[in-house]
Design a protein around this motif. Structure first.
Motif, short mmCIF file in Angstrom:
data_model
loop_
_atom_site.label_atom_id
_atom_site.label_comp_id
_atom_site.label_asym_id
_atom_site.label_seq_id
_atom_site.Cartn_x
_atom_site.Cartn_y
_atom_site.Cartn_z
N UNK A 67 0.83 -1.19 0.00
CA UNK A 67 0.00 0.00 0.00
C UNK A 67 0.87 1.25 0.00
N UNK A 68 0.66 2.10 -0.99
CA UNK A 68 1.41 3.34 -1.09
C UNK A 68 0.45 4.51 -0.93
N UNK A 69 0.81 5.46 -0.06
CA UNK A 69 0.04 6.68 0.12
C UNK A 69 0.84 7.83 -0.47
N UNK A 70 0.38 8.35 -1.61
CA UNK A 70 1.11 9.41 -2.32
C UNK A 70 0.44 10.76 -2.12
N UNK A 71 -0.42 10.88 -1.12
CA UNK A 71 -1.23 12.10 -0.98
C UNK A 71 -0.51 13.22 -0.24
N UNK A 72 0.48 12.87 0.59
CA UNK A 72 1.11 13.89 1.42
C UNK A 72 2.36 14.46 0.79
N UNK A 73 3.14 15.16 1.61
CA UNK A 73 4.39 15.74 1.14
C UNK A 73 5.33 14.67 0.64
N UNK B 196 8.78 0.16 -1.99
CA UNK B 196 9.91 0.93 -2.53
C UNK B 196 9.90 0.83 -4.06
N UNK B 197 9.48 -0.32 -4.57
CA UNK B 197 9.48 -0.52 -6.02
C UNK B 197 8.60 0.52 -6.72
N UNK B 198 7.36 0.67 -6.23
CA UNK B 198 6.44 1.62 -6.85
C UNK B 198 7.01 3.03 -6.79
N UNK B 199 7.66 3.33 -5.67
CA UNK B 199 8.25 4.66 -5.53
C UNK B 199 9.35 4.87 -6.58
N UNK B 200 10.24 3.88 -6.71
CA UNK B 200 11.35 4.03 -7.66
C UNK B 200 10.85 4.10 -9.10
N UNK B 201 9.80 3.34 -9.40
CA UNK B 201 9.24 3.39 -10.76
C UNK B 201 8.69 4.79 -11.05
N UNK B 202 8.02 5.38 -10.08
CA UNK B 202 7.48 6.73 -10.27
C UNK B 202 8.61 7.75 -10.33
N UNK B 203 9.62 7.55 -9.47
CA UNK B 203 10.75 8.47 -9.39
C UNK B 203 11.51 8.52 -10.71
N UNK B 204 11.59 7.39 -11.41
CA UNK B 204 12.38 7.34 -12.63
C UNK B 204 11.56 7.60 -13.88
#
Ligand SMILES: [Zn+2]
Ligand SMILES: [Zn+2]
Length: 147
Positions: free
Chosen positions: A2-8, A18-26
């Motif tokens: 579960x990823x919460x992308x709503x905040x800062x 972490x995977x979803x974060x890195x995919x979005x980051x790149x």
């Protein structure tokens, strides 16, 4: 997962986030996209680490919080002597204990073009990218097993 992308900051509930974060980051980087990912797990089974490294040199070491085993991730051992390591601290709660994962961007020939080291704060869940660097050689796929 579960990823919460709503905040800062993005927050996750487990290391795999972490995977979803890195995919979005790149995704915003031209010609570089994370398609492979590995979560770091100590031989003792723990995923909680003190993470330190030199983002400029491209060298990261993780130390297991449970058993103390140190591991220079990926090919960090090649540059560790020249590194000026800093400890990874959460931007929100200043916690120094993180889960760690490596994202890999592949070349068309399936060799590794670029690596991204992501972290998740075990205290508050904030996701981040700690370091990334280019892999300019082949064969390189053994790095997939060295997160
Ligand atoms: Zn351990
Ligand atoms: Zn935190």
């Amino acid at each position: 997962m579960s990823v919460d992308a709503s905040g800062t900051w993005w927050r996750g509930t487990e290391a795999r986030d972490i995977r979803a974060y890195l995919e979005a980051f790149t995704s915003s980087r031209r010609n570089v996209r994370v398609t492979d990912y590995r979560t770091a797990i100590c031989p003792c089974g723990s995923k909680a680490f003190l993470v330190e490294g030199d983002p400029k040199e491209g060298a990261v070491r993780r130390t297991c919080l449970n058993c103390g085993t140190e591991h220079l991730i990926l090919d960090s051992d090649e540059r560790w002597e020249d590194a000026a390591p800093v400890r990874c601290r959460c931007v929100d709660c200043a916690c120094e204990v993180h889960e760690l994962g490596a994202g890999f961007a592949l070349r068309p020939d399936k060799e590794i073009a670029w690596v991204f080291v992501g972290v998740r704060c075990v205290n508050c869940g904030v996701l981040g990218s700690f370091a990334d660097w280019e892999i300019g050689y082949a064969p390189s796929r053994h790095l997939l097993d060295l997160a």
